[in-house]
Design a protein around this motif. Structure first.
Motif, PDB file in Angstrom:
ATOM      1  N   THR B 545      41.025  42.181  43.156  1.00  0.00           N
ATOM      2  CA  THR B 545      39.601  42.427  42.967  1.00  0.00           C
ATOM      3  C   THR B 545      39.024  41.250  42.177  1.00  0.00           C
ATOM      4  O   THR B 545      39.718  40.272  41.920  1.00  0.00           O
ATOM      5  N   THR B 546      37.736  41.337  41.837  1.00  0.00           N
ATOM      6  CA  THR B 546      37.147  40.233  41.075  1.00  0.00           C
ATOM      7  C   THR B 546      36.501  40.760  39.812  1.00  0.00           C
ATOM      8  O   THR B 546      36.009  41.879  39.759  1.00  0.00           O
ATOM      9  N   GLY B 547      36.519  39.925  38.759  1.00  0.00           N
ATOM     10  CA  GLY B 547      35.832  40.229  37.517  1.00  0.00           C
ATOM     11  C   GLY B 547      34.565  39.401  37.449  1.00  0.00           C
ATOM     12  O   GLY B 547      34.194  38.762  38.430  1.00  0.00           O
ATOM     13  N   PRO B 548      33.902  39.393  36.274  1.00  0.00           N
ATOM     14  CA  PRO B 548      32.631  38.686  36.157  1.00  0.00           C
ATOM     15  C   PRO B 548      32.742  37.198  36.503  1.00  0.00           C
ATOM     16  O   PRO B 548      31.882  36.661  37.174  1.00  0.00           O
ATOM     17  N   ASN B 549      33.789  36.528  36.027  1.00  0.00           N
ATOM     18  CA  ASN B 549      33.926  35.111  36.372  1.00  0.00           C
ATOM     19  C   ASN B 549      35.359  34.771  36.739  1.00  0.00           C
ATOM     20  O   ASN B 549      35.843  33.699  36.451  1.00  0.00           O
ATOM     21  N   TYR B 550      36.045  35.725  37.331  1.00  0.00           N
ATOM     22  CA  TYR B 550      37.419  35.447  37.730  1.00  0.00           C
ATOM     23  C   TYR B 550      37.825  36.358  38.879  1.00  0.00           C
ATOM     24  O   TYR B 550      37.162  37.350  39.161  1.00  0.00           O
ATOM     25  N   GLN B 551      38.923  35.948  39.557  1.00  0.00           N
ATOM     26  CA  GLN B 551      39.545  36.831  40.531  1.00  0.00           C
ATOM     27  C   GLN B 551      40.800  37.375  39.876  1.00  0.00           C
ATOM     28  O   GLN B 551      41.375  36.717  39.023  1.00  0.00           O
ATOM     29  N   THR B 552      41.191  38.574  40.297  1.00  0.00           N
ATOM     30  CA  THR B 552      42.335  39.136  39.598  1.00  0.00           C
ATOM     31  C   THR B 552      43.177  40.014  40.518  1.00  0.00           C
ATOM     32  O   THR B 552      42.668  40.584  41.481  1.00  0.00           O
ATOM     33  N   SER B 553      44.481  40.029  40.247  1.00  0.00           N
ATOM     34  CA  SER B 553      45.376  40.987  40.888  1.00  0.00           C
ATOM     35  C   SER B 553      45.823  41.958  39.820  1.00  0.00           C
ATOM     36  O   SER B 553      46.293  41.529  38.764  1.00  0.00           O
ATOM     37  N   ILE B 554      45.656  43.234  40.070  1.00  0.00           N
ATOM     38  CA  ILE B 554      46.032  44.237  39.086  1.00  0.00           C
ATOM     39  C   ILE B 554      47.181  45.063  39.646  1.00  0.00           C
ATOM     40  O   ILE B 554      47.060  45.626  40.733  1.00  0.00           O
ATOM     41  N   ARG B 574      44.943  36.798  36.315  1.00  0.00           N
ATOM     42  CA  ARG B 574      43.583  36.379  36.664  1.00  0.00           C
ATOM     43  C   ARG B 574      43.558  34.916  37.039  1.00  0.00           C
ATOM     44  O   ARG B 574      44.392  34.145  36.594  1.00  0.00           O
ATOM     45  N   TRP B 575      42.557  34.580  37.826  1.00  0.00           N
ATOM     46  CA  TRP B 575      42.354  33.189  38.194  1.00  0.00           C
ATOM     47  C   TRP B 575      40.892  32.856  37.913  1.00  0.00           C
ATOM     48  O   TRP B 575      39.992  33.532  38.403  1.00  0.00           O
ATOM     49  N   TYR B 576      40.672  31.855  37.070  1.00  0.00           N
ATOM     50  CA  TYR B 576      39.311  31.439  36.713  1.00  0.00           C
ATOM     51  C   TYR B 576      38.963  30.201  37.522  1.00  0.00           C
ATOM     52  O   TYR B 576      39.469  29.119  37.237  1.00  0.00           O
ATOM     53  N   PRO B 577      38.110  30.363  38.576  1.00  0.00           N
ATOM     54  CA  PRO B 577      37.865  29.219  39.456  1.00  0.00           C
ATOM     55  C   PRO B 577      37.137  28.063  38.765  1.00  0.00           C
ATOM     56  O   PRO B 577      37.389  26.918  39.089  1.00  0.00           O
ATOM     57  N   VAL B 578      36.231  28.356  37.830  1.00  0.00           N
ATOM     58  CA  VAL B 578      35.492  27.253  37.196  1.00  0.00           C
ATOM     59  C   VAL B 578      36.448  26.352  36.434  1.00  0.00           C
ATOM     60  O   VAL B 578      36.427  25.131  36.560  1.00  0.00           O
ATOM     61  N   GLU B 579      37.312  26.955  35.669  1.00  0.00           N
ATOM     62  CA  GLU B 579      38.221  26.160  34.844  1.00  0.00           C
ATOM     63  C   GLU B 579      39.507  25.826  35.591  1.00  0.00           C
ATOM     64  O   GLU B 579      40.318  25.076  35.084  1.00  0.00           O
ATOM     65  N   GLN B 580      39.693  26.455  36.773  1.00  0.00           N
ATOM     66  CA  GLN B 580      40.895  26.211  37.563  1.00  0.00           C
ATOM     67  C   GLN B 580      42.149  26.570  36.777  1.00  0.00           C
ATOM     68  O   GLN B 580      43.111  25.814  36.738  1.00  0.00           O
ATOM     69  N   LYS B 581      42.112  27.692  36.076  1.00  0.00           N
ATOM     70  CA  LYS B 581      43.277  28.070  35.280  1.00  0.00           C
ATOM     71  C   LYS B 581      43.587  29.552  35.479  1.00  0.00           C
ATOM     72  O   LYS B 581      42.674  30.364  35.630  1.00  0.00           O
ATOM     73  N   PRO B 582      44.865  29.901  35.473  1.00  0.00           N
ATOM     74  CA  PRO B 582      45.230  31.304  35.549  1.00  0.00           C
ATOM     75  C   PRO B 582      45.454  31.881  34.142  1.00  0.00           C
ATOM     76  O   PRO B 582      45.705  31.140  33.196  1.00  0.00           O
ATOM     77  N   THR B 583      45.325  33.179  33.985  1.00  0.00           N
ATOM     78  CA  THR B 583      45.779  33.820  32.748  1.00  0.00           C
ATOM     79  C   THR B 583      46.549  35.073  33.124  1.00  0.00           C
ATOM     80  O   THR B 583      46.400  35.594  34.230  1.00  0.00           O
TER      81      THR B 583
END
Lengths: 160, 658, 470
Positions: B545-554, B574-583
């Motif tokens: 699914t997606t969050g406010p500024n990221y895509q995420t697998s839960i 999560r994947w933050y497309p703007v920063e191109q970083k996962p968390t």
């Protein structure tokens, strides 16, 4: 020149690999089946620094180079090396920088002796201080007059 | 215009701090009351200025004004509002602005709540605060100006490291700075005491509330940072002996010593010089920490050497403030007379031992943190000093300190009866050993060092409870009398019990998780059941699914114990497309005895996922303990005795003009 | 100027507040001795309370009292007594205010940029849209045009450009409305009318509505518009009049220049129609290619696949750095039932792209799509050992690995071009490999991509200066 170039390329390769695979540290594929062996590999891993991370052990890091080192550690273990032999093997190739626990040597004596020296010095000063001071108060008995004046001050009319 | 007004307000704060530093000091030396009173006004103006500047910068982040350089570099229009605001201090310039905001906040609080401090002392303290401020305002304006503008604002900002887009770490810096910078008050009081030449129990009482606030904030800040690392970095670690962590831990250790020695000054008029020295050292370590973190020297000595402007500036400030304070100390301290006397067996000696151990522990951390830097500067050798060193060198000292903390409260002021103390210590040891046996019966032995650790934690807990019991007269009195006495205990006594008790609980948690943690890292197919300690973890499925500024697998992970469902965990990636970083966001369920902890890893390409499952016993106790320690200082602070400006009988007569 | 008045005003007010103690007489303060003694007084009370609660013994209390008394006496003896009182001093106050205002305003004049106004994103919408539009973002262009149509609702040009932009994005329904407006404003010029008609067809799911056919026929009465001819034919085909449609298209194909943009479409329809009617396509298109003949049912479809596979194999032997070609090859082989050959293609591709995770991922996906992972349940990724083995490779193997990695990066940037770091990495890698042409080309692409973002442009420029020596 060629050596230099290939070193450049290699570092480019490693950098990109680690930037583009957001994997978690330690992947099940590399793990030992035997829990005791695995625990030992992790203990060793915790004592080795991931070279391109800030203060992370290779056990905690997900960088490509950390994984390489973990694999090296496991290979040495299969070869039958002891813990200290493995650490020596790795530090021979990558320098003392990889050892999170610095080895005892001339340049680390000051570091390793720090706790004892600090505790010793502290205790020394503490004892000197306790011994050097009078154990009983200088007989500074207040006269009745002084006491009355003090009571007066403390009752709140003193300074007026 | 708002941004430029903020810039001007920052400059106003600088000018106010210059006035605050000079005019009151001149007034103090000349006996001019008006000049001394300028200190209060200047502190207010300084705070107003810096608060406006901070507000203006926050505004720029909130409305995404990318003509402000640091907003363009650190913010993004698609970020949730909370992280737009916290982004203000998640960068070098903004965090320095937060630093001086805290400094000015403490200044104005001293001026507002310090009306009972005589004007000579108060204005000198504020003057020293002003001097600290000048240096840091200049640092900000000349090398790290947050109000720098760009001619061509970019279309959007570059975003913020997604690891920092988290409520835990968002409020970590303000709390940490509350502590870091709060210790500036101790420094100012110490320097003011050296300048005015007066130091007595009254001085300690005026200083102590500020130390308590700072120490409480620092404790909470460190704990919050550790908590964030625990749930965000995704492998259950909470303390890494990272230089940045050490930088905040050193002032905490020395600050703990200061907190205790200031009690001796207040109660017994003893250890005056030592306390002054500790106050100077505590803030010096805060400054050194700021230097380490802000100069970039930790990342690389070479990076520091090639771009030394900022680092060199802080280094200069460091040398100036610490050097000047120490010179002043060397010059003035021989004139200080130690007052109260005490025997070897006394509370005073106990607190001295605490000071010794805290200082030695801090020294070890200091040496371990700076040794690689020093060695590299001296002969270019690169070595690492990591967790194994600190665990071996620091933990024994801290263990001894905890043992001492158990006995300390048994000692009475001035002269304690040795036999009584030893008898009570023996009782503590017996009870602790008995409980230890019980723990071993239930949990089993894993390693002997851990066993010693458990004993120390039990020792401190038992000793603290025992002292509380003796204090209220148990077991000799009736329950109702005991209850009345418990209620009647001064808050500062509660501070002691909460602090020591919290430490015992936190230590027990740390040891429990180090010794009894269960961990499984495995590739798991949906539906597969994995045993972790006494629990079974079942991966139900993954939802994207997606969050406010990221895509995420839960992932949905159900945890069973003996066949019954205990909890459902939801670890995320999560994947933050703007920063191109996962968390990674760990799925955590807190039970009273420990945490269930699950982390979602990479897919293996065949429908399975690499999962990390943990059962971390004791972790909730760590946070609870840290919370209690932090609260203990606030409870002490609420003690009537420390309430600055407590009503005094002749106060009405003294302040006719207000 | 207003700004300067405001800040001077603020500075003066605050300076006056700072100087207030010099403007007032008789503001009293606690002196040292009384301040200290009030603390000792509290301490004495506390000792009393502790004693009353039974927390300390009588002896302890007395000793403590004695100490406190001593401190009080000492404070009274050593510390200054008497009130401190503020005294009015106008010169001091004026000096303070003067210094304050002059210093702060002068310092701001040196550091500040009063001419820079706030630029919150909300008021920069138009500017941002313009910059995006000029960088080629069609949605931004549409936004801008919509804004402009509301400002100039009678401008044919704006409606016309808007309509064209809509159809470029595939939003044909909106395009129909915009074209209608353009037709109303621009009169019935044939070009406009046929574009309008075309958008009606496309918005109608490629079915020619009656109204559109009327429009096209109207156009054909004035000019010989190929678009109109095509759609009229299409409309005939949709009315079951296949033969006529086929002939119309054939006429159109003959009448068109060989490089006319619509020609491939027309030929495709001819081919399809020929197949449908079971005619020989060469009758209509004498220059039909083998592919077309095959598609028209003239030859065996799988022969065609063999031809394509051979083409791909030849191309890949020359340049193996085309992952899409590898995937296509694997797909064809799978369709032909040659799973082993398909897996072989993917494996070879993997080796070439050993260090390019993005491509690896694509290959993985393809493998799953084709069901090849069932053959080999544990596909070996680029393991760290392999990367470590780079050290032991000879120079050729190494160069192969590296260029695979770089092409992988390039492929990723084609699909996800938003990371400046990746662009810089690509430029740097090309430079290191000595491919200055490609480096420069990537630099140009990146510059175009990030035009308007000064920060990134500067970084790109620095990179190019450092490596390409410009």
């Amino acid at each position: 020149m060629i050596r230099h170039l290939s070193a450049c390329l290699l570092s480019a390769a490693i950098l990109m690999l680690s930037l583009s695979i957001p994997a978690l540290a330690l992947d099940p594929g590399e793990m030992f089946d035997n829990p005791a062996q695995e625990a030992r590999a992790r203990d060793i891993g915790r004592q080795l620094r991931c070279l391109k991370c800030r203060n992370q052990s290779i056990f905690d890091s997900n960088a490509g180079i950390a994984k390489d080192l973990r694999v090296v550690v496991r290979e040495r273990m299969i070869e039958g090396d002891s813990d200290s032999e493995i650490l020596a093997y790795v530090s021979e190739r990558f320098g003392d920088y990889v050892l999170l626990k610095p080895r005892m040597a001339a340049h680390t004596y000051a570091l390793w002796s720090a706790p004892l020296v600090l505790l010793g010095l502290g205790s020394f000063f503490l004892i000197m201080y306790l011994r050097g001071r009078p154990l009983t108060a200088r007989a500074q008995v207040l006269s009745d007059e002084d006491r009355a004046r003090a009571q007066h001050l403390l009752d709140g009319e003193g300074s007026q | 215009m708002i941004v430029e007004l903020g810039h001007f307000a920052l400059i106003l704060a600088l000018v106010a701090s210059i006035i605050q530093a000079c005019v009151p000091l001149w007034g103090m030396l000349r006996g001019n009351a008006s000049a001394m009173q300028v200190a209060d006004r200047a502190a207010e103006v300084q705070f107003l200025g810096i608060a406006t500047a901070f507000g203006a910068l926050t505004y720029a982040f909130v409305v995404s004004d990318f003509s402000v350089r640091i907003a363009a570099l650190n913010s993004h229009s698609a970020k949730p509002m909370l992280y737009k605001v916290t982004g203000v201090w998640a960068n070098h310039e903004g965090s320095m602005l937060l630093w001086v905001l805290m400094l000015a906040l403490f200044g104005v609080l001293i001026s507002l709540f310090g009306r009972m401090i005589p004007v000579r002392m108060r204005s000198t303290v504020l003057s020293v605060q002003g001097m600290i401020g000048i240096g840091f305002y200049l640092f900000i304006l000349l090398t790290s100006n947050p109000f720098e503008r760009v001619a061509m604002p970019p279309l959007d900002g570059q975003g913020m490291n997604p690891l920092l887009q988290d409520p835990g770490v968002a409020f970590h810096p303000p709390l940490l700075y509350l502590g870091y910078v709060g210790f500036s008050t101790a420094f100012s009081f110490a320097v003011a005491a050296l300048i005015t030449g007066r130091i007595d129990p009254a001085w300690a009482r005026w200083m102590r509330p500020w130390i308590l606030i700072a120490w409480s904030g620092l404790t909470a800040g460190i704990a919050l940072g550790s908590w964030w690392a625990y749930y965000e970095l995704g492998w259950g670690g909470f303390w890494f002996w990272d230089p940045v962590e050490n930088a905040s831990f050193m002032p905490w250790l020395i600050g703990t010593a200061l907190l205790h020695s200031a009690i001796v000054v207040e109660k017994r008029n003893a250890l005056l010089k030592w306390t002054i020295l500790l106050a100077i050292l505590t803030f010096s370590l805060s400054l050194i920490g700021t230097f380490l973190v802000r100069s970039g020297i930790l990342t690389s000595v070479h990076a520091f050497a090639t771009d030394p402007e900022r680092g060199a500036f802080i280094l200069l400030l460091l040398a100036l403030y610490i050097g000047a304070a120490l010179v002043l100390f060397a010059w003035r301290s021989p004139q200080i007379n130690e007052g109260g006397v005490f025997a070897i067996w006394s509370r005073e000696t106990g607190l001295l031992v605490n000071n010794l151990l805290m200082a030695a522990g801090c020294g070890v951390v200091f040496v371990g943190t700076l040794y690689p830097l020093a060695l590299e500067l001296i002969n270019g050798a690169k070595i690492s000093v990591g967790a194994p060193y600190f665990n071996q060198a620091f933990l024994p000292i801290f263990g001894i300190a905890m043992l001492a903390a158990g006995i300390g409260p048994f000692l009475s002021w001035k002269r304690a009866r040795r036999a009584v103390v030893l008898r009570r210590a023996a009782l503590t040891a017996i009870v602790a050993a008995a409980v230890l046996g019980l723990v071993l019966l239930v949990a089993g032995l894993r390693d002997p060092v851990g066993l010693l650790g458990v004993f120390i934690a039990l020792w401190l807990a038992v000793a603290t409870l025992q002292d509380l019991a003796v204090r209220i007269g148990l077991p000799g009195v009736k329950p109702d009398v005991a209850l009345r006495r418990i209620i009647g205990l001064p808050r500062s006594a509660w501070g002691l019990y909460l602090g020591h008790g919290g430490l015992a609980i936190a230590a027990a948690g740390v040891i429990a998780v180090s010794v009894w943690k269960s961990e499984v890292i495995q590739t798991v197919q949906p539906g597969e059941r994995i045993a972790v300690g006494p629990y079974a973890f079942v991966l139900d499925g993954i939802e994207n699914t997606t969050g406010p500024n990221y895509q995420t697998s839960i992932a949905t992970v159900e945890v069973f114990r003996d066949g019954t469902l205990v909890s459902t965990l939801k670890p995320e990636r999560r994947w933050y497309p703007v920063e191109q970083k996962p968390t990674t966001e760990a799925g955590i369920r807190t039970l009273w005895h420990g945490d269930l902890y699950a982390v979602l890893g990479d897919p293996n390409g065949g429908g399975g996922f690499v999962m990390r499952y943990y059962y971390n016993p004791g972790v909730p106790w760590m946070w609870l303990g840290a919370l209690l320690i932090s609260l203990s200082a606030l409870v002490s602070l609420s003690d009537r005795r420390l309430r600055v400006g407590a009503p005094s009988r002749s106060r009405a007569a003294l302040q006719p003009a207000e | 100027m207003t700004f300067w008045f405001i800040i001077i005003g603020i500075a003066t007010l605050l300076a006056l507040w700072t100087a207030r103690p010099f403007l007032r007489n008789g503001q009293m303060e606690l002196d040292d001795a009384e301040g200290a003694i009030s603390v000792f007084r509290d301490q004495r009370d506390e000792v009393e309370q502790d004693h009353a609660r039974g927390l300390i013994t009588e002896a302890e209390r007395d000793a403590a009292q004695r100490e406190i008394e001593q401190r009080a006496l000492k404070a009274a003896r050593d510390l200054g007594a008497g009130m401190s009182m503020s005294r009015r001093s106008l010169p001091m106050a004026l000096a303070l205010v003067g210094v304050n205002v002059v210093a702060s305003v002068a310092f701001y004049a040196a550091l500040g940029t009063p001419e820079d106004s706030d630029q919150p994103l909300a008021i920069r919408q138009t500017e941002i849209l313009e910059r995006r539009a000029s960088a080629g973002d069609i949605n931004s262009r549409i936004q801008l045009l919509i804004q402009r149509t509301s400002e100039l609702p009678e401008s044919f040009e704006t409606w016309w450009t808007l309509a064209n932009s809509y159809s470029a994005t595939g939003d044909h329904a909106s395009a129909v409305d915009a074209y209608r407006r353009a037709v109303e404003l621009g009169g019935d010029r044939p070009g406009i009318l046929s574009a309008y008609g075309e958008s009606m067809v496309l918005a109608n799911g490629n079915k020619v509505p009656a109204a559109a056919r009327v429009i096209f026929e109207q156009v054909l009465q004035t000019v010989d518009d190929p678009r109109a001819r095509y759609y009229v034919a299409l409309s005939k085909a949709q009315a079951q009049d296949f033969e006529t449609a086929l002939l119309d298209w054939t006429d159109l194909a003959f009448a068109s220049a060989p490089d006319a943009p619509w020609l491939p479409l027309v030929r495709r329809d001819i081919v399809n129609m020929a197949r449908f009617l079971k005619h020989d396509v060469r009758q209509y298109l004498p220059d039909a290619t083998p592919t077309e003949i095959a598609a028209a049912g003239g030859s065996n479809a799988s022969d065609l696949a063999v031809v394509r596979a051979t083409e791909l194999e030849t191309a890949l032997a020359v340049d193996p750095m085309d992952h899409q070609a590898w995937i296509e090859l694997a797909t064809i082989r799978t369709e032909q039932g040659d799973s082993a050959g398909a897996a072989q293609a993917i494996t070879t591709a993997r080796e070439h792209y050993a260090a390019a995770p993005f491509v690896q991922q694509k290959l993985d996906e393809a493998m799953r799509m084709l069901g090849l992972d069932l053959l080999r349940p544990d596909p070996a990724g680029p393991s760290a050992e392999q990367v470590a083995a780079v050290q032991n490779m000879d120079a050729d193997e190494q160069a192969d690995l590296i260029s695979g990695m770089v092409e992988g990066l390039a492929a990723r940037l084609k699909e996800e071009p938003d990371s400046p770091d990746d662009w810089i990495m690509l430029i740097r890698s090309y430079t290191v490999l000595g491919k200055d042409e490609k480096a420069r080309a990537s630099y140009e692409t990146a510059r175009a991509r990030f035009s308007g973002n000064t920060q990134i442009l500067i970084r790109l420029d620095t990179e190019v200066e450092r490596h390409l020596g410009e």
